[in-house]
Design an enzyme around this catalytic site. Sequence first.
Site, PDB file in Angstrom:
ATOM      1  N   LYS A 211      32.380  37.208  49.976  1.00 18.40           N
ATOM      2  CA  LYS A 211      31.447  38.311  49.898  1.00 18.40           C
ATOM      3  C   LYS A 211      30.510  38.069  51.389  1.00 18.40           C
ATOM      4  O   LYS A 211      30.279  37.981  52.390  1.00 18.40           O
ATOM      5  CB  LYS A 211      31.287  38.940  49.399  1.00 18.40           C
ATOM      6  N   ARG A 274      33.226  40.691  42.053  1.00 22.42           N
ATOM      7  CA  ARG A 274      34.902  40.918  40.675  1.00 22.42           C
ATOM      8  C   ARG A 274      35.607  42.036  40.696  1.00 22.42           C
ATOM      9  O   ARG A 274      36.300  42.350  39.566  1.00 22.42           O
ATOM     10  CB  ARG A 274      34.150  40.642  38.990  1.00 22.42           C
ATOM     11  N   GLU A 359      30.669  38.905  33.834  1.00 26.38           N
ATOM     12  CA  GLU A 359      30.437  38.719  34.022  1.00 26.38           C
ATOM     13  C   GLU A 359      29.483  40.642  34.593  1.00 26.38           C
ATOM     14  O   GLU A 359      28.273  39.953  34.960  1.00 26.38           O
ATOM     15  CB  GLU A 359      30.679  38.757  35.966  1.00 26.38           C
ATOM     16  N   HIS A 390      51.316  28.247  19.109  1.00 23.53           N
ATOM     17  CA  HIS A 390      51.797  27.542  18.509  1.00 23.53           C
ATOM     18  C   HIS A 390      49.720  26.535  18.505  1.00 23.53           C
ATOM     19  O   HIS A 390      50.351  25.522  18.817  1.00 23.53           O
ATOM     20  CB  HIS A 390      52.711  26.576  19.468  1.00 23.53           C
TER      21      HIS A 390
END
Length: 550
Positions: A211, A274, A359, A390
């Site tokens: 960005k 994001r 964030e 597990h």
Amino acid sequence: MSMPETTRLHGLPEWAALAKHREEFGDTHLRRLFADDPGRAERYSVTCGDLYLDYSKHLVTDETLALLRALARARDVAGLRDSMFRGEKINVTERRAVLHVALRASYDAVIEVDGENVVPKVHAVLDKMARFADAVRSGAWTGATGRRIRNVVNIGIGGSDLGPAMAYEALRPYTARELTFRFVSNVDGADLHEAVRDLDPAETLFIVASKTFTTIETVTNATSARSWLLAGLGAGETAVAKHFVALSTNAAEVAKFGIDTENMFEFWDWVGGRYSYDSAIGLSLMIAIGPERFREMLAGFRLVDDHFRTAPPEANAPLLLGLLGIWYDNFFDAQSHAVLPYSHYLSKFTAYLQQLDMESNGKSVDRQGEPVEWQTGPIVWGTPGTNGQHAYYQLLHQGTKLVPADLIGFARPNAELAPEPAAQHDLLMANLFAQGQALAFGKTAEEVRAEGVPAEQVPHRTFHGNRPTTTILAPELNPSVLGQLVALYEHKVFVQGAIWDIDSFDQWGVELGKVLAKRVEPALTEGAEVPGLDSSTTALVARYRSLRGR
Ligand code: F6P
């Protein structure tokens, strides 16, 4: 300007009512809630597009839900939502609009920022991306030597990596299998090295996604990638134009790096990193799945945007998810939230959500800059089922911590799976349903004893249950459903930020580490004196230098 205590979150009567209700709720067990209400599962479920959400296994009653909705009303969540959709500058600390919803708006929508309708710009970039994606997919776009592109390497970090990487993985069956896609993010040179070591530079396209185009990791990796390319091709700088494109808001820095701005795909400061993979940042994904599938994904996002805007509070899925999170975070002291997708294709989904949620809502001052006196965003974590079963599910079932969880599954396996792997799908989903059941209802000591378990083992084999989950079930994982899922979580994060009165759209918390790294680097490389460096870091730097033989 600070707000009077009575209008701050913890001073609201709706907050006090929830605190009182929590006391009364005590340790009411889901076993009882289900026994008292045979229609609970039906009543406590909601449909949002293709997503069916069962929230009946939550520690809530009608009263809880009504009180939570009253809190949302008191905090005017709907008002803030409408301000966002109108393009108002609700990112107060950066004085920016928050318009990821404009990225998937239909052609005829009008969303204005500073008096300008941004929707035509969004579609112009989508069209440019589509032309480029088609050219790469068809082989019409070639590298500097005339060979077709077979490898696409996305270089970016944070939102410029996690979104496309997650979505590429999620939609693998929809991707052009003859092309290779790699995602490089870490400033650790090993990441780039492993990504390109078996690739032919003549057939490789780098997509530099940033960005700001100033992020040190991305610029460093892009610079190394350029050297790798030019050395491999034995070519001069002119080759860069055919092998590098940029996704950015910053044309000046893109040009400075040496990428032709003709080969830049633009987005805007009102798209948070994001929240950006449905913008130009999704170019690698669009090349992988094709423009048509990409548009199907956008339509999925839009469906949930419309739902969030128009569904009544009782049936509003993002609102409900947000409020349930508030209930545990603020009234049960839950520290974390697990997202457990029962789909191997969603192996990167939780990592993606970590940035989206943490964030956004990892903040400790309110929108006025006052310290919050309530808990904010949860620690988000998780990996795909059944693997986690597990590993850490033991703690979920019998540990001392309350960890609310989302279980995400799909009715149909991907059509591409051959008969045997497809047949495994029922087993996968049986595990999802079983986990929700075990977490909610557990196994009483009487039940354990009735199985003939020796007395001394009974406490160890008893499951208290009462561990809340939301089950999200969709028909299949396709581009539209992925868009729906992501938008669901985006808006859930929005709801929580609105209630906590924090700015969910800035990220000042990542700055300090960046600044300090720049200050410390010369100490590592040149042994430079860093004024004011603490004794611990000084000693670590000295040891590091000595281990490096410096
Ligand atoms: O981690 C901070 C951050 O600014 C994120 O918000 C963003 O997604 C990431 O860095 C990458 O930023 P850019 O796209 O500007 O390179």
